[in-house]
Write a protein that holds these residues in place. Structure first.
Motif, PDB file in Angstrom:
ATOM      1  N   VAL A  16       5.141  -3.364   8.178  1.00 31.54           N
ATOM      2  CA  VAL A  16       6.336  -2.282   7.519  1.00 31.54           C
ATOM      3  C   VAL A  16       7.570  -3.011   7.694  1.00 31.54           C
ATOM      4  O   VAL A  16       8.203  -3.493   8.493  1.00 31.54           O
ATOM      5  CB  VAL A  16       6.448  -0.992   8.324  1.00 31.54           C
ATOM      6  CG1 VAL A  16       7.300  -0.176   7.737  1.00 31.54           C
ATOM      7  CG2 VAL A  16       5.029  -0.220   8.576  1.00 31.54           C
ATOM      8  N   SER A  17       8.102  -3.363   6.352  1.00 31.39           N
ATOM      9  CA  SER A  17       9.337  -3.834   6.166  1.00 31.39           C
ATOM     10  C   SER A  17      10.482  -2.866   5.868  1.00 31.39           C
ATOM     11  O   SER A  17      10.230  -2.179   4.912  1.00 31.39           O
ATOM     12  CB  SER A  17       9.254  -5.040   5.049  1.00 31.39           C
ATOM     13  OG  SER A  17       8.544  -6.009   5.547  1.00 31.39           O
TER      14      SER A  17
ATOM     15  N   VAL B 112       0.758  -1.295   0.035  1.00 29.81           N
ATOM     16  CA  VAL B 112      -0.042  -0.032   0.129  1.00 29.81           C
ATOM     17  C   VAL B 112       0.746   1.300   0.033  1.00 29.81           C
ATOM     18  O   VAL B 112       0.480   2.264  -0.106  1.00 29.81           O
ATOM     19  CB  VAL B 112      -0.823  -0.074   0.958  1.00 29.81           C
ATOM     20  CG1 VAL B 112      -2.018  -1.163   1.070  1.00 29.81           C
ATOM     21  CG2 VAL B 112      -0.218   0.018   2.607  1.00 29.81           C
ATOM     22  N   GLY B 113       2.115   1.105   0.294  1.00 35.52           N
ATOM     23  CA  GLY B 113       3.084   2.341   0.145  1.00 35.52           C
ATOM     24  C   GLY B 113       4.340   1.884   0.200  1.00 35.52           C
ATOM     25  O   GLY B 113       4.747   0.803   0.715  1.00 35.52           O
ATOM     26  N   ALA B 114       5.398   2.806  -0.078  1.00 40.05           N
ATOM     27  CA  ALA B 114       6.579   2.552  -0.097  1.00 40.05           C
ATOM     28  C   ALA B 114       7.478   3.990   0.044  1.00 40.05           C
ATOM     29  O   ALA B 114       6.979   4.859  -0.711  1.00 40.05           O
ATOM     30  CB  ALA B 114       7.194   1.832  -1.381  1.00 40.05           C
ATOM     31  N   VAL B 115       8.566   3.949   0.693  1.00 41.73           N
ATOM     32  CA  VAL B 115       9.427   5.061   0.658  1.00 41.73           C
ATOM     33  C   VAL B 115      10.986   4.723   0.614  1.00 41.73           C
ATOM     34  O   VAL B 115      11.186   3.576   1.374  1.00 41.73           O
ATOM     35  CB  VAL B 115       9.195   5.858   2.091  1.00 41.73           C
ATOM     36  CG1 VAL B 115       9.498   5.343   3.091  1.00 41.73           C
ATOM     37  CG2 VAL B 115       9.725   7.493   1.757  1.00 41.73           C
ATOM     38  N   CYS B 116      11.741   5.732   0.022  1.00 45.86           N
ATOM     39  CA  CYS B 116      13.148   5.393   0.078  1.00 45.86           C
ATOM     40  C   CYS B 116      13.741   6.728   0.524  1.00 45.86           C
ATOM     41  O   CYS B 116      13.338   7.846   0.171  1.00 45.86           O
ATOM     42  CB  CYS B 116      13.671   5.115  -1.533  1.00 45.86           C
ATOM     43  SG  CYS B 116      15.225   4.953  -1.459  1.00 45.86           S
ATOM     44  N   ALA B 117      14.597   6.625   1.547  1.00 47.62           N
ATOM     45  CA  ALA B 117      15.272   7.527   2.270  1.00 47.62           C
ATOM     46  C   ALA B 117      16.866   7.633   2.373  1.00 47.62           C
ATOM     47  O   ALA B 117      17.304   6.409   2.071  1.00 47.62           O
ATOM     48  CB  ALA B 117      14.600   7.852   3.486  1.00 47.62           C
ATOM     49  N   ASP B 118      17.206   8.735   2.372  1.00 43.84           N
ATOM     50  CA  ASP B 118      18.733   8.888   2.556  1.00 43.84           C
ATOM     51  C   ASP B 118      19.109   8.702   3.982  1.00 43.84           C
ATOM     52  O   ASP B 118      18.308   8.539   4.906  1.00 43.84           O
ATOM     53  CB  ASP B 118      19.373  10.266   2.011  1.00 43.84           C
ATOM     54  CG  ASP B 118      18.905  11.670   2.725  1.00 43.84           C
ATOM     55  OD1 ASP B 118      18.449  11.440   3.691  1.00 43.84           O
ATOM     56  OD2 ASP B 118      19.229  12.599   2.062  1.00 43.84           O
ATOM     57  N   ARG B 119      20.524   8.818   4.287  1.00 45.64           N
ATOM     58  CA  ARG B 119      20.750   8.703   5.698  1.00 45.64           C
ATOM     59  C   ARG B 119      20.551   9.169   6.500  1.00 45.64           C
ATOM     60  O   ARG B 119      20.370   9.096   7.870  1.00 45.64           O
ATOM     61  CB  ARG B 119      22.498   8.322   5.554  1.00 45.64           C
ATOM     62  CG  ARG B 119      23.025   9.670   5.520  1.00 45.64           C
ATOM     63  CD  ARG B 119      24.615   9.644   5.264  1.00 45.64           C
ATOM     64  NE  ARG B 119      25.040  11.126   4.893  1.00 45.64           N
ATOM     65  CZ  ARG B 119      26.239  11.337   4.737  1.00 45.64           C
ATOM     66  NH1 ARG B 119      27.017  10.314   4.652  1.00 45.64           N
ATOM     67  NH2 ARG B 119      26.628  12.432   4.269  1.00 45.64           N
ATOM     68  N   ASN B 120      20.021  10.462   6.222  1.00 41.89           N
ATOM     69  CA  ASN B 120      19.425  11.588   7.232  1.00 41.89           C
ATOM     70  C   ASN B 120      17.734  11.372   7.460  1.00 41.89           C
ATOM     71  O   ASN B 120      16.979  12.222   8.050  1.00 41.89           O
ATOM     72  CB  ASN B 120      19.714  13.101   6.721  1.00 41.89           C
ATOM     73  CG  ASN B 120      21.295  13.292   6.579  1.00 41.89           C
ATOM     74  OD1 ASN B 120      22.069  13.059   7.674  1.00 41.89           O
ATOM     75  ND2 ASN B 120      21.765  13.868   5.667  1.00 41.89           N
ATOM     76  N   GLY B 121      17.187  10.441   6.778  1.00 42.35           N
ATOM     77  CA  GLY B 121      15.754  10.252   6.697  1.00 42.35           C
ATOM     78  C   GLY B 121      15.231  11.000   5.543  1.00 42.35           C
ATOM     79  O   GLY B 121      13.738  11.205   5.808  1.00 42.35           O
TER      80      GLY B 121
ATOM     81  N   VAL C 148       1.794   6.626   2.396  1.00 42.17           N
ATOM     82  CA  VAL C 148       3.107   6.919   3.241  1.00 42.17           C
ATOM     83  C   VAL C 148       3.169   8.205   4.000  1.00 42.17           C
ATOM     84  O   VAL C 148       3.074   9.150   3.060  1.00 42.17           O
ATOM     85  CB  VAL C 148       4.338   6.299   2.467  1.00 42.17           C
ATOM     86  CG1 VAL C 148       4.445   7.150   1.215  1.00 42.17           C
ATOM     87  CG2 VAL C 148       5.393   6.405   3.366  1.00 42.17           C
ATOM     88  N   SER C 149       3.602   8.283   4.900  1.00 38.68           N
ATOM     89  CA  SER C 149       3.533   9.629   5.600  1.00 38.68           C
ATOM     90  C   SER C 149       4.795  10.453   5.295  1.00 38.68           C
ATOM     91  O   SER C 149       5.598   9.605   4.762  1.00 38.68           O
ATOM     92  CB  SER C 149       3.449   9.924   7.266  1.00 38.68           C
ATOM     93  OG  SER C 149       4.491   9.222   7.714  1.00 38.68           O
ATOM     94  N   SER C 150       4.978  11.548   5.260  1.00 41.50           N
ATOM     95  CA  SER C 150       6.133  12.193   5.040  1.00 41.50           C
ATOM     96  C   SER C 150       7.132  12.308   6.049  1.00 41.50           C
ATOM     97  O   SER C 150       8.294  12.192   5.599  1.00 41.50           O
ATOM     98  CB  SER C 150       5.645  13.871   4.958  1.00 41.50           C
ATOM     99  OG  SER C 150       5.357  14.590   6.413  1.00 41.50           O
ATOM    100  N   SER C 151       6.866  11.488   7.058  1.00 42.19           N
ATOM    101  CA  SER C 151       7.847  11.117   8.126  1.00 42.19           C
ATOM    102  C   SER C 151       8.578   9.829   7.880  1.00 42.19           C
ATOM    103  O   SER C 151       9.317   9.502   8.837  1.00 42.19           O
ATOM    104  CB  SER C 151       7.625  11.510   9.380  1.00 42.19           C
ATOM    105  OG  SER C 151       6.553  10.970   9.829  1.00 42.19           O
TER     106      SER C 151
ATOM    107  N   ALA D  87      11.590   1.443   2.909  1.00 44.28           N
ATOM    108  CA  ALA D  87      10.563   0.659   3.896  1.00 44.28           C
ATOM    109  C   ALA D  87       9.208   0.728   3.031  1.00 44.28           C
ATOM    110  O   ALA D  87       8.948   1.410   2.030  1.00 44.28           O
ATOM    111  CB  ALA D  87      10.156   1.787   4.751  1.00 44.28           C
ATOM    112  N   ILE D  88       8.678  -0.574   3.040  1.00 46.07           N
ATOM    113  CA  ILE D  88       7.480  -1.117   2.077  1.00 46.07           C
ATOM    114  C   ILE D  88       6.339  -1.260   3.152  1.00 46.07           C
ATOM    115  O   ILE D  88       6.530  -2.245   4.328  1.00 46.07           O
ATOM    116  CB  ILE D  88       7.813  -2.164   1.383  1.00 46.07           C
ATOM    117  CG1 ILE D  88       8.980  -1.787   0.482  1.00 46.07           C
ATOM    118  CG2 ILE D  88       6.724  -2.785   0.882  1.00 46.07           C
ATOM    119  CD1 ILE D  88       9.640  -3.108  -0.392  1.00 46.07           C
TER     120      ILE D  88
END
Length: 110
Positions: A94-95, A41-50, A59-62, A105-106
């Motif tokens: 959340v994986s 239902v959602g996924a996000v990819c973030a850098d080392r600082n989040g 997926v929330s902005s945080s 995070a998926i």
């Protein structure tokens, strides 16, 4: 590429010979492709600082910052970087996984 192959290893290769804009578009497209799986239902990819590099779906902005923090806490608890962390809730799972400076995070239905 099939969404299941992305779910299996969580990592999305980005070709460094492309311009930054094209790499961002490719990453966003592949994050959106994850949503074609019936349970995602959602996924996000973030850098080392989040900081979110790409995201798709519910997926929330945080979420990227939270995933980075959770993986850092798991590393502190275990003494080594975890391969992955899974948080299970009543209706969602959340994986989270990190490779280098990138965290993915998926969010899927339980």
């Amino acid at each position: 590429r099939a969404p299941s192959s992305l779910l299996g290893n969580f990592f999305i290769p980005v070709t460094h010979s492309r311009t930054d804009h094209k790499m961002e578009n490719e990453l966003q497209d592949q994050m959106s492709e994850l949503l074609t799986s019936h349970s995602v239902v959602g996924a996000v990819c973030a850098d080392r600082n989040g900081l979110a590099l790409a995201g798709a779906g519910a997926v929330s902005s945080s979420a990227g910052a939270c995933a980075v923090s959770i993986l850092a806490s798991a590393e502190a608890l275990g003494g080594a970087a975890p391969l992955s962390v899974v948080a299970e809730f009543e209706s969602r799972k959340v994986s989270m996984r990190k490779k280098g400076d990138v965290t993915v995070a998926i969010i899927s239905k339980s």
